[in-house]
Design an enzyme around this catalytic site. Structure first.
Site, mmCIF file in Angstrom:
data_model
loop_
_atom_site.group_PDB
_atom_site.id
_atom_site.type_symbol
_atom_site.label_atom_id
_atom_site.label_comp_id
_atom_site.label_asym_id
_atom_site.label_seq_id
_atom_site.Cartn_x
_atom_site.Cartn_y
_atom_site.Cartn_z
ATOM 1 N N HIS A 56 5.887 6.436 20.085
ATOM 2 C CA HIS A 56 5.391 5.456 21.046
ATOM 3 C C HIS A 56 6.168 4.154 20.838
ATOM 4 C CE1 HIS A 56 2.888 2.802 23.259
ATOM 5 N NE2 HIS A 56 2.362 2.221 22.197
ATOM 6 N N CYS B 218 -2.532 4.054 24.180
ATOM 7 C CA CYS B 218 -1.119 4.379 23.928
ATOM 8 C C CYS B 218 -0.925 5.811 23.418
ATOM 9 C CB CYS B 218 -0.518 3.379 22.956
ATOM 10 S SG CYS B 218 -0.580 1.701 23.590
ATOM 11 N N ASN C 128 6.266 -2.076 26.132
ATOM 12 C CA ASN C 128 5.235 -1.063 25.899
ATOM 13 C C ASN C 128 4.575 -0.699 27.239
ATOM 14 O OD1 ASN C 128 3.008 0.433 25.181
ATOM 15 N ND2 ASN C 128 2.322 -0.947 23.556
HETATM 16 N N1 ACO Z 1 5.970 -16.420 21.272
HETATM 17 C C1 ACO Z 1 6.039 -17.300 20.269
HETATM 18 N N2 ACO Z 1 5.167 -17.341 19.251
HETATM 19 C C2 ACO Z 1 4.174 -16.427 19.261
HETATM 20 C C3 ACO Z 1 4.039 -15.483 20.270
HETATM 21 C C4 ACO Z 1 4.986 -15.499 21.317
HETATM 22 N N3 ACO Z 1 4.956 -14.635 22.332
HETATM 23 N N4 ACO Z 1 2.976 -14.701 20.010
HETATM 24 C C5 ACO Z 1 2.450 -15.164 18.854
HETATM 25 N N5 ACO Z 1 3.174 -16.200 18.414
HETATM 26 C C6 ACO Z 1 2.980 -16.987 17.200
HETATM 27 C C7 ACO Z 1 1.566 -16.932 16.664
HETATM 28 O O1 ACO Z 1 0.748 -17.854 17.341
HETATM 29 C C8 ACO Z 1 1.760 -17.283 15.220
HETATM 30 O O2 ACO Z 1 1.869 -18.674 15.115
HETATM 31 P P1 ACO Z 1 1.180 -19.449 13.868
HETATM 32 O O3 ACO Z 1 1.852 -18.874 12.636
HETATM 33 O O4 ACO Z 1 1.499 -20.863 14.151
HETATM 34 O O5 ACO Z 1 -0.274 -19.090 13.951
HETATM 35 C C9 ACO Z 1 3.142 -16.686 14.883
HETATM 36 O O6 ACO Z 1 3.777 -16.444 16.157
HETATM 37 C C10 ACO Z 1 3.057 -15.406 14.109
HETATM 38 O O7 ACO Z 1 2.069 -14.581 14.696
HETATM 39 P P2 ACO Z 1 1.771 -13.138 14.158
HETATM 40 O O8 ACO Z 1 0.689 -12.537 14.996
HETATM 41 O O9 ACO Z 1 1.581 -13.159 12.694
HETATM 42 O O10 ACO Z 1 3.166 -12.444 14.455
HETATM 43 P P3 ACO Z 1 3.612 -10.977 14.160
HETATM 44 O O11 ACO Z 1 4.865 -10.987 13.407
HETATM 45 O O12 ACO Z 1 2.466 -10.144 13.644
HETATM 46 O O13 ACO Z 1 3.950 -10.447 15.624
HETATM 47 C C11 ACO Z 1 2.992 -9.083 17.322
HETATM 48 C C12 ACO Z 1 2.951 -10.423 16.610
HETATM 49 C C13 ACO Z 1 4.341 -8.951 17.996
HETATM 50 C C14 ACO Z 1 1.870 -9.049 18.358
HETATM 51 C C15 ACO Z 1 2.817 -7.949 16.293
HETATM 52 O O14 ACO Z 1 1.715 -8.209 15.465
HETATM 53 C C16 ACO Z 1 2.634 -6.620 16.944
HETATM 54 O O15 ACO Z 1 3.517 -6.099 17.595
HETATM 55 N N6 ACO Z 1 1.468 -5.981 16.726
HETATM 56 C C17 ACO Z 1 1.180 -4.707 17.325
HETATM 57 C C18 ACO Z 1 0.488 -4.949 18.598
HETATM 58 C C19 ACO Z 1 0.776 -3.905 19.647
HETATM 59 O O16 ACO Z 1 1.801 -3.282 19.676
HETATM 60 N N7 ACO Z 1 -0.162 -3.745 20.541
HETATM 61 C C20 ACO Z 1 0.029 -2.897 21.668
HETATM 62 C C21 ACO Z 1 -1.048 -1.938 21.866
HETATM 63 S S1 ACO Z 1 -1.292 -0.901 20.485
HETATM 64 C C22 ACO Z 1 0.042 -0.010 20.295
HETATM 65 O O17 ACO Z 1 0.759 0.191 21.197
HETATM 66 C C23 ACO Z 1 0.322 0.523 18.965
#
Ligand code: ACO
Length: 333
Positions: A258, A117, A288
Site C-alpha cells: 500500500h 487502505c 495515497n
Molecule cells: N507541512 C508542513 N509541516 C507539517 C505538515 C505539512 N503538511 N504536516 C505536519 N506538519 C508539522 C507538524 O505540525 C509538526 O510540527 P511541530 O513539530 O511544530 O508540532 C511537524 O510537521 C512534525 O509532525 P509529525 O506528525 O511528527 O511528522 P511526521 O514525520 O510523523 O510526518 C506524517 C507526518 C507524514 C502524517 C506521517 O506521520 C505519516 O505519514 N503517518 C502515516 C499516516 C498515513 O499514512 N495515513 C493515511 C491513512 S493510513 C494508511 O494509509 C497506512
C-alpha cells in the site's frame, strides 16, 4: 485450506484509472501552510490526481471497462463485482451496484467492502473464495477512492497525503496447479478506531449543521501512531504469510505494498530484509489513493514488465480500522 479448493484463482487482467487533473505540492502551498520540500521529505509525494465533478463509481466503472477490454469479454460474462472503497458515491446503493449498471453487467451481483487502505487486499481475498469454490467464473475486484471528497483542505497534516484514483483486477479460475492466490492473512483491531477515522455522517453522528461545523465529515488521524503501526504490521503479516507457506523473503519477485508514505514502504521493506529493487513504488505521482493504491501500482508494474508467469507476488496493506493483511500470488499471465 489448499486441498479444499476446486480451482486456482488467477489474475487475468489488471487496469487502473487516474483522473487527468494533477495537483502538485506547489499547488498545496497556496492552500495550507506547507512546502514542497516538507511533503517530499516526509512522505515521498510530489503530486496527486484530483477527480472533478464526478463520483468514485465513475473511476471504478472506467477500470471495469478497461479490464473487460483487456480480456475481450462481454460485460454479461461477469459474475461478481466487489468494490473496495471508503468514499462511495452514497451510503446506498453500493458503488458496486452503480458500476454494474454503468457497464451493463447484466449477470453480475456485487457489493462494497469497507476496510480503508486494506480494502483492496481484503476484497481480493474475498473474491478469490468465489473462484476457488467453483461457484463463480469471473470476479472483478476494484479498489476506488475519491479521497478529495473526504479530505479536509484546512488540515495540513492530512490533506497533503491523499489523491484520487482506482484500479482493479479480474479473477478467473485456473486448473493449472500452483498458479494464482496461494494464501492470505488478514487482521482487524477495532480498538484502533481512535487513531484513524471519519466520524461524521453515520448513525453515531448523523449529518447535521453541527457535524459539518465540527468538520466531522473528514479524515482524522494521529499520523505518528499510524506510521509506526503501519511499518510493524505490514512487515509482520508479510513475514508470517511467507513463512507459513514454506517460503523465504528471497523467493519473492515483487512486493506491492500500500502506498501511504515512502518512508513507511522503505522501513517495511528494510524490516523484511527485502531489497528495494523488488519493491513497487509510485506514491510520488499519485499519493495515497486508499483502495486504489495496490491495483494502480500493480497495473504500472505490469506495464513496466516487472511480472512474468510464475513470479511470486506479495501485496500488503494497512489501514483504518485498524485493518491489515497480505495476499500471496503466483503470477499466471
Ligand atoms: N507541512 C508542513 N509541516 C507539517 C505538515 C505539512 N503538511 N504536516 C505536519 N506538519 C508539522 C507538524 O505540525 C509538526 O510540527 P511541530 O513539530 O511544530 O508540532 C511537524 O510537521 C512534525 O509532525 P509529525 O506528525 O511528527 O511528522 P511526521 O514525520 O510523523 O510526518 C506524517 C507526518 C507524514 C502524517 C506521517 O506521520 C505519516 O505519514 N503517518 C502515516 C499516516 C498515513 O499514512 N495515513 C493515511 C491513512 S493510513 C494508511 O494509509 C497506512
Amino acid at each position: 485450506m489448499a486441498e479444499e479448493r476446486r480451482y486456482g484463482a488467477i489474475i487475468t487482467a489488471v487496469a487502473s484509472y487516474l483522473p487527468d487533473k494533477v495537483m502538485a505540492n506547489h499547488d498545496l502551498e497556496r492552500i495550507v501552510d506547507t512546502s514542497d520540500s516538507w511533503i517530499r521529505e516526509r512522505t515521498g509525494i510530489t503530486e496527486r490526481r484530483i477527480l472533478e465533478g464526478r463520483p468514485t463509481s465513475y473511476m471504478a466503472a472506467e477500470v471495469a471497462r478497461r479490464l473487460l477490454a483487456r480480456r475481450r469479454l462481454d460485460p454479461a460474462e461477469l459474475d461478481l463485482i466487489i468494490v473496495a472503497t471508503i468514499s462511495p458515491d452514497m451510503f446506498f446503493p453500493a458503488t458496486a451496484c452503480l458500476v454494474q449498471d454503468q457497464i451493463g453487467a447484466r449477470g453480475a451481483w456485487g457489493f462494497d467492502l469497507s476496510a480503508a487502505c486494506s480494502g483492496f487486499v481484503f476484497a481480493l481475498a474475498t473474491g478469490a473464495q468465489f473462484i476457488e469454490s467453483g461457484t463463480h467464473r469471473r470476479v472483478m475486484v476494484i479498489g476506488a477512492d475519491k479521497m478529495s471528497s473526504i479530505t479536509d483542505m484546512q488540515d495540513r497534516s492530512t490533506c497533503v497525503l491523499f489523491g484520487d484514483g482506482a484500479g482493479g483486477v479480474l479473477l478467473e479460475r485456473s486448473e493449472e496447479p500452483g498458479l494464482g492466490m496461494i494464501d492470505f492473512e488478514m487482521h482487524v483491531d477495532g480498538a484502533g478506531c481512535e487513531h484513524l477515522h471519519m466520524k461524521g455522517g453515520g448513525s453515531l453522528f448523523p449529518a447535521s449543521h453541527e457535524t459539518v461545523d465540527q468538520r466531522l465529515h473528514y479524515i482524522r488521524q494521529e499520523g505518528r501512531t499510524v506510521f509506526k503501526f503501519a511499518v510493524v504490521k505490514m512487515a509482520e503479516v508479510s513475514l508470517s504469510l511467507v513463512a507459513r507457506n514454506g517460503l523465504k523473503v528471497e523467493d519473492l519477485d515483487l512486493f506491492v505494498p500500500h502506498q501511504a508514505n515512502l518512508r513507511i514502504i522503505e522501513a517495511t521493506a528494510d524490516r523484511m530484509g527485502l531489497p528495494r529493487e523488488k519493491v513497487m513504488v509510485n506514491i510520488d505521482r499519485y499519493a495515497n489513493t486508499t483502495g486504489g493504491t495496490i491495483p494502480i501500482a500493480l497495473s504500472e508494474a505490469c506495464e513496466l514488465g516487472r511480472l512474468k508467469k510464475g513470479d511470486l507476488l506479495l501485496m500488503t496493506a494497512v489501514g483504518g480500522g485498524m485493518t491489515w493483511g497480505s495476499a500471496l500470488f503466483r503470477w499466471a499471465i
